[in-house]
Write a protein that holds these residues in place. Structure first.
Motif, short mmCIF file in Angstrom:
data_model
loop_
_atom_site.label_atom_id
_atom_site.label_comp_id
_atom_site.label_asym_id
_atom_site.label_seq_id
_atom_site.Cartn_x
_atom_site.Cartn_y
_atom_site.Cartn_z
N SER A 27 2.73 1.36 13.42
CA SER A 27 3.15 1.86 11.76
C SER A 27 2.45 0.70 11.70
O SER A 27 2.16 -0.57 12.30
CB SER A 27 4.56 2.57 12.00
OG SER A 27 5.15 0.75 12.93
N GLN A 28 2.78 0.84 10.06
CA GLN A 28 1.71 0.02 9.59
C GLN A 28 3.75 -1.98 9.57
O GLN A 28 4.18 -1.27 9.63
CB GLN A 28 1.90 -0.32 8.20
CG GLN A 28 0.37 0.54 7.54
CD GLN A 28 0.40 0.65 5.91
OE1 GLN A 28 1.17 0.68 5.40
NE2 GLN A 28 -1.04 1.18 6.20
N GLU A 170 6.18 6.66 11.62
CA GLU A 170 5.52 7.49 11.01
C GLU A 170 5.47 9.19 10.39
O GLU A 170 4.83 9.89 9.65
CB GLU A 170 4.29 7.07 10.51
CG GLU A 170 4.25 5.53 10.01
CD GLU A 170 2.62 5.10 9.34
OE1 GLU A 170 1.88 5.76 9.38
OE2 GLU A 170 2.53 4.30 9.23
N ASP A 203 4.72 6.47 0.79
CA ASP A 203 3.65 5.91 1.18
C ASP A 203 2.99 6.58 1.88
O ASP A 203 2.45 6.40 2.88
CB ASP A 203 3.82 4.91 1.36
CG ASP A 203 3.74 3.43 0.00
OD1 ASP A 203 3.90 4.10 -1.13
OD2 ASP A 203 4.45 2.23 -0.45
N THR A 204 3.97 6.38 3.19
CA THR A 204 3.75 7.34 4.11
C THR A 204 3.60 8.41 4.40
O THR A 204 2.96 9.33 4.93
CB THR A 204 5.19 7.19 5.30
OG1 THR A 204 5.60 5.82 5.70
CG2 THR A 204 4.78 7.37 7.11
N GLU A 206 1.97 9.89 1.42
CA GLU A 206 0.87 10.08 0.58
C GLU A 206 -0.49 9.79 1.95
O GLU A 206 -1.25 10.11 2.00
CB GLU A 206 1.22 9.44 -0.38
CG GLU A 206 -0.45 9.33 -1.21
CD GLU A 206 -0.29 7.64 -2.30
OE1 GLU A 206 -0.95 8.02 -3.68
OE2 GLU A 206 0.13 6.67 -1.56
N LYS A 207 -0.89 9.13 3.22
CA LYS A 207 -0.67 8.90 3.91
C LYS A 207 -1.43 9.88 4.47
O LYS A 207 -3.06 10.27 5.28
CB LYS A 207 -0.58 7.44 4.85
CG LYS A 207 -1.14 6.18 4.42
CD LYS A 207 -0.77 5.11 5.25
CE LYS A 207 0.63 5.28 5.77
NZ LYS A 207 0.79 3.85 6.77
N LYS A 208 -0.62 10.57 5.09
CA LYS A 208 -0.83 12.10 5.90
C LYS A 208 -1.84 13.00 4.55
O LYS A 208 -2.07 14.10 4.83
CB LYS A 208 0.20 12.40 5.98
CG LYS A 208 1.31 11.78 6.96
CD LYS A 208 2.45 11.94 7.17
CE LYS A 208 3.43 11.06 8.22
NZ LYS A 208 4.68 11.87 8.16
N ILE A 210 -5.32 13.53 3.42
CA ILE A 210 -6.13 13.11 3.50
C ILE A 210 -6.67 14.35 2.99
O ILE A 210 -7.09 15.61 3.48
CB ILE A 210 -6.41 12.66 5.65
CG1 ILE A 210 -6.08 12.05 5.69
CG2 ILE A 210 -8.30 12.72 4.61
CD1 ILE A 210 -5.85 11.83 7.60
#
Length: 361
Positions: A27-28, A170, A203-204, A206-208, A210
């Motif tokens: 994870s970030q 995440e 944020d987590t 939103e990154k998904k 794609i």
């Protein structure tokens, strides 16, 4: 300027049970810090059971958290590896199902006692997955009963157990628990933690999202749910423009996945009407609220008096007093028929304001 009433939380977004995987904890840095900050201390295996019976209204805190419970019964057996043979149903599964039914009746402390029995059975059997699931159910009970400190401890325990077991930090499951904790932090006045939590969840997810990929509906709807809850928090902090933008995104997703007539779609239309009202965009507010009223009439929604009250309130802002009276009068009739005391009180207040204005002329 006072905000409009919200409808019921019809979050038909699936809640993610703690299903464990062997995925790495990649994870970030930000998300690792947030999750680690919540799982840095261990809590006791058993918490004191409240001796207070009833519907959970008389608790240490008058603030309650409404947590959607869709899909719980359908996932218990899958979680514990059981088949669908009712005659051979595991006794822990039976206890959990009974607790959930009692919970849905509003008897939160009775449900808690049943869950404690189930937890003891799961501990004696060494069933770690069942234990985590039960802690999650206990946390939901505490949150909806208004026992926010207890709910915080329990949700942190669930998160800790998930991370230790190897759950991806995440994953949807982690985001769901983090979202509940962010909501609780906001109600406790722990705004730094609340903002961290909502930001992490947004944020987590939103990154998904794609582009040009087949993202599953559960992931998409969880993102919509994150935006909805985050928008409510931003509204409470008077960050109306940001809240409005999140409501718009959430509505678009809900309409696409659940359909335009879904109860949650109507709730979000109502929320957008409220956000526009706070921004003094009254024509836009009326557009959303009229749409919510129309769809509520078509679907027979119990929230129709709420939407009518809100439409009446916006008409008052525009000095449309005749329209305001018509909306609020109808809202009062429906609220009394449906025994919706909050909507009845708002409609009565609206009518009193209208009559006072008319008598001044």
């Amino acid at each position: 300027m006072a905000a409009l009433m919200r409808g019921k939380l019809y979050s038909n977004f699936k809640l993610y049970r703690p299903l464990f995987s062997s995925q790495s904890q990649s994870s970030q840095f930000y998300s690792s810090n947030f999750i680690n900050s919540l799982t840095s201390h261990h809590s006791a295996s058993y918490l004191p059971i409240s001796t207070q019976e009833g519907n959970g209204r008389k608790t240490r805190s008058s603030v309650k958290v409404c947590l959607a419970g869709a899909g719980i019964l359908a996932s218990i057996k899958k979680l514990l590896g059981q088949d669908d043979d009712a005659e051979n149903e595991d006794y822990i599964v039976t206890a959990i199902k009974r607790a959930i039914l009692v919970h849905r009746e509003g008897r939160f402390h009775a449900a808690e006692r049943i869950l404690h029995v189930a937890l003891k059975q799961a501990q004696e059997r060494g069933d770690l997955q069942a234990q985590t699931y039960i802690y999650d159910c206990m946390a939901n009970c505490a949150a909806e009963a208004g026992e926010l400190d207890k709910a915080e401890v329990l949700f942190k325990k669930v998160l800790e157990r998930m991370v230790i077991s190897g759950e991806d930090m995440e994953s949807n499951a982690v985001v769901e628990i983090s979202l509940k904790l962010a909501k609780i932090f906001s109600l406790q006045g722990k705004h730094d933690l609340a903002l961290q939590g909502f930001t992490f969840c947004y944020d987590t997810q939103e990154k998904k999202m794609i582009p040009n990929t087949d993202v599953d509906s559960d992931t998409i709807l969880l993102w919509a749910m994150v935006m909805d809850w985050y928008a409510v928090y931003l509204t409470s902090k008077r960050r109306y423009k940001e809240a409005h933008a999140l409501y718009e995104k959430s509505l678009g997703i809900c309409e696409k996945v659940n359909g335009p007539n879904h109860p949650q779609t109507l709730v979000l239309l109502n929320d957008l009407g409220g956000a526009c009202t706070l921004l003094e965009k009254y024509d836009d507010a009326l557009g959303y609220l009229k749409q919510a009223v129309r769809l509520a009439e078509v679907t027979g929604s119990d929230d129709l008096p709420v939407y009518l009250c809100n439409e009446g309130a916006v008409h008052k802002h525009k000095d449309n007093w005749i329209e305001a009276k018509s909306c609020c009068k109808r809202a009062l009739q429906l609220a009394e028929k449906l025994s919706n005391k909050e909507a009845a009180a708002e409609a009565t207040k609206c009518l009193a304001d209208v009559d006072a204005h008319i008598h001044k002329k």
